[in-house]
Design an enzyme around this catalytic site. Structure first.
Site, PDB file in Angstrom:
ATOM      1  N   GLN A   1      30.660  36.629  43.834  1.00 60.73           N
ATOM      2  CA  GLN A   1      31.831  36.756  44.694  1.00 60.73           C
ATOM      3  C   GLN A   1      32.252  35.429  45.318  1.00 60.73           C
ATOM      4  O   GLN A   1      33.342  35.326  45.855  1.00 60.73           O
ATOM      5  CB  GLN A   1      31.591  37.809  45.770  1.00 60.73           C
ATOM      6  CG  GLN A   1      30.563  37.441  46.802  1.00 60.73           C
ATOM      7  CD  GLN A   1      30.072  38.678  47.546  1.00 60.73           C
ATOM      8  OE1 GLN A   1      30.049  39.774  47.012  1.00 60.73           O
ATOM      9  NE2 GLN A   1      29.680  38.507  48.782  1.00 60.73           N
TER      10      GLN A   1
ATOM     11  N   SER B   1      22.558  36.441  46.803  1.00 61.10           N
ATOM     12  CA  SER B   1      23.237  37.662  46.333  1.00 61.10           C
ATOM     13  C   SER B   1      24.715  37.436  46.038  1.00 61.10           C
ATOM     14  O   SER B   1      25.365  38.327  45.510  1.00 61.10           O
ATOM     15  CB  SER B   1      23.178  38.738  47.417  1.00 61.10           C
ATOM     16  OG  SER B   1      21.864  38.986  47.813  1.00 61.10           O
TER      17      SER B   1
ATOM     18  N   ASN C   1      29.587  43.013  42.464  1.00 63.26           N
ATOM     19  CA  ASN C   1      30.756  43.550  43.179  1.00 63.26           C
ATOM     20  C   ASN C   1      31.098  42.586  44.309  1.00 63.26           C
ATOM     21  O   ASN C   1      30.268  41.758  44.698  1.00 63.26           O
ATOM     22  CB  ASN C   1      30.453  44.935  43.749  1.00 63.26           C
ATOM     23  CG  ASN C   1      29.324  44.903  44.768  1.00 63.26           C
ATOM     24  OD1 ASN C   1      28.402  44.110  44.618  1.00 63.26           O
ATOM     25  ND2 ASN C   1      29.387  45.750  45.775  1.00 63.26           N
TER      26      ASN C   1
END
Lengths: 389, 389
Positions: A359, A355, A54
């Site tokens: 994105q 992480s 996400n």
């Protein structure tokens, strides 16, 4: 007719694939070499299949100006992918933090949609600060496979090969213009790179079948982070852990229990009946985020081949023999520097995203394109015309 | 005509392949399901490709009577493979220990050839005890691939699939007689097994191109074990480490240096010129030995499906929903226990062999055959006649 030299991309995680796709679209000939290919969606040494994927920044603009730029670029791309189903909106996502600083100065309020700070009345008990906004997610393995399909359409090629040294990439090849190093954790031990700043950040998650549509990211308790990430396909990823330098690939039952208990409290709709027993578990996952102390490395690097083993960083794990054979000597040994001819090769590094690989991927790829063009110039005109798609 | 039910073997490491081959030769229909297949010789979650794969016991007969029996059986098989080139003699192997007990009571002096205790005059400085003997090695990935080829000839089938729960093996299948569980470290977290005694023992090695023919196993310094294992193909494995519970998959440069320095002192012939620089390195390897506290598990286990998640060992990581749907309810959810019909299934476990998987594999497979026959009886006569090869 002479054709352009190839750009080799090492690694087919989301960063390697995105770099390769931007280069291919620009007209470069791209060849991938990787231990794991996009279809290897259960390979645990491979970080990309396991990502939540996400779009949610982890740094303020001051802490991570490059990251913010990469993330803005990726957000714009993902918006364009919503009609295809590859990306989906996560409306009214909830983000919770332990301090107001945890909201990162709200820098991305104009990137996402409908951003608003949450008043105390809308915060769960014990949460100090929060925001709500519309952001996006992708389904990690399906997204990578879609990138690979577009790459194949553009003529990019894929080779399954595990590389222990940059030297193995160039061995017997004289048509490689440049190597894009998107090896993730591999950068820690591939000879010619050996970046000791690389390390894993272990993430355990539970993949759940659920109609839940709301994303929740709760960092209000740093000891026990919890997140719920819906993704295309009617699946939800419940997490998680951020365990630095932990390589353990086996899911822990007690951690799974802790994650599900917290996620259920955050949003009972992940369960069919509001209880732990009603959560429909598809998989227990562990992935190793490819982190790097000091942040991502996106830059040009030069290397002289053959590597000669020494205590210098980048060469201690070199293959072959450390002593180049004397001039005129021949050697049949595989990987041995059989002649004294030295050669400088160019790498463009793109690793260490921890992480944030998904994105940041599209913005990173655009920067990598700029670095490649700066090193080897644009692709030939005829090829560019053919390749501009 | 009805045909025999299948035996599913989970895992295609050396133990799974050996069990499958012994069962296939006996006439059972064998189907493999595994995340890694024998051709995946660079997959790091897969222990078998990285083994030294020489025959050298680790336990005295009192400490490990089962192990000794398995090892004797494997030795006999490997002797028979020498003419094929799959196994090779390691003549005059040297074994060094810190105490006389480290020579394990010499139990295998009549298994190997030309066994003799070494007098102090033949021991390196600082070594308390030693023996010399002729033993054998195999080339780990080539050996596994040869097992797989013979299995294919016998009609065994291979399916690449990562399984998170034993339930997934049986889902929608009604022709599975029994599952052989040869999942190695997977046994730690596959639902239905979840054996918390499983853990990795990390091994780092250096694969070297060398004409060196002598095997040396030096355990005289438990802090810094060193071994040199020649294998078919003109390759030598220099090791090593035995790091309990360490999952780190990246080779360490300093460990590689330590290993090569010690191995060179043990046998300068691993180098072309007697120096570290003259060692021709092919690869730096890390493999995770699939160990188990309490030793290997080779036994029958019964399991009731559907698994219902609970805090009981073996079920906490179960998939689907924990609450069986009420009678008559329908569910489209993947993996959910959509009906209350319970079913008992049989497993034969064969995992937890740590460093000794290769040297115990053939004996283990013979025991597994006995357990399978005890559970489901011999294969049908017509099939046996066809299958006896």
């Amino acid at each position: 007719m002479a054709i352009d030299k190839r750009v080799v991309v090492l690694g087919t995680g989301v960063v390697g694939l995105s770099c390769g796709l931007v280069l291919s679209r620009q007209g470069y000939r791209v060849h991938f070499i990787a231990r794991d290919l996009p279809e290897d969606s259960t390979s645990q040494g491979f970080a990309s299949p396991w990502a939540g994927a996400n779009w949610t920044p982890f740094y303020s603009r001051d802490e991570g100006p490059r990251q913010a730029k990469w993330e803005e670029a990726t957000f714009a791309r993902w918006v364009s992918l919503v009609p295809s189903g590859l990306a989906m909106w996560l409306n009214d996502t909830r983000r919770y933090a332990d301090t107001d600083a945890g909201l990162l100065g709200h820098w991305y309020r104009d990137t996402v949609r409908n951003y608003r700070e949450l008043p105390p009345s809308e915060l769960p008990k014990g949460v100090a600060a929060g925001a709500a906004y519309d952001t996006l997610s992708v389904n990690a393995p399906l997204y990578c496979q879609a990138l690979a399909r577009e790459l194949q359409t553009l003529g990019a090629t894929f080779e399954r090969r595990s590389v222990s040294s940059i030297e193995q990439v160039f061995e017997g090849q004289d048509d490689i213009a440049l190597v894009v190093n998107a090896t993730g954790l591999g950068a820690k031990s591939i000879a010619g790179i050996e970046d000791s700043a690389c390390h894993p950040v272990r993430g355990q998650t539970v993949l759940v079948k659920s109609g839940c549509k709301r994303c929740t990211m709760d960092s209000s308790n740093p000891e026990a982070p919890a997140y719920i990430i819906p993704r295309p396909g009617g699946e939800v990823i419940c997490g998680g852990t951020y365990l630095v330098d932990d390589w353990d690939l086996s899911p822990s039952a007690s951690t799974a229990q802790r994650i599900l208990t917290q996620c259920l409290a955050l949003d009972p709709s992940i369960s069919t009946d509001g209880t732990l027993d009603g959560i429909h578990i598809l998989r227990h996952n562990v992935g190793l985020r490819p982190a790097r102390t000091g942040g991502p490395r996106v830059e040009v690097g030069k290397l002289t081949l053959p590597l000669v083993r020494s205590t210098e960083p980048g060469t201690a794990l070199a293959l072959g023999t450390a002593r180049p054979a004397p001039a005129g000597a021949s050697s049949e040994a595989v990987g041995a520097p059989s002649e004294a001819v030295k050669r400088e090769v160019t790498l463009v590094h793109a690793y260490g995203f921890s992480s944030a690989g998904y994105q940041q991927s599209w913005g990173v790829a655009q920067d990598v394109l700029g670095l490649v063009e700066g090193e080897i110039g644009p692709p030939r005109a005829w090829w560019t015309q053919r390749g501009k798609l």
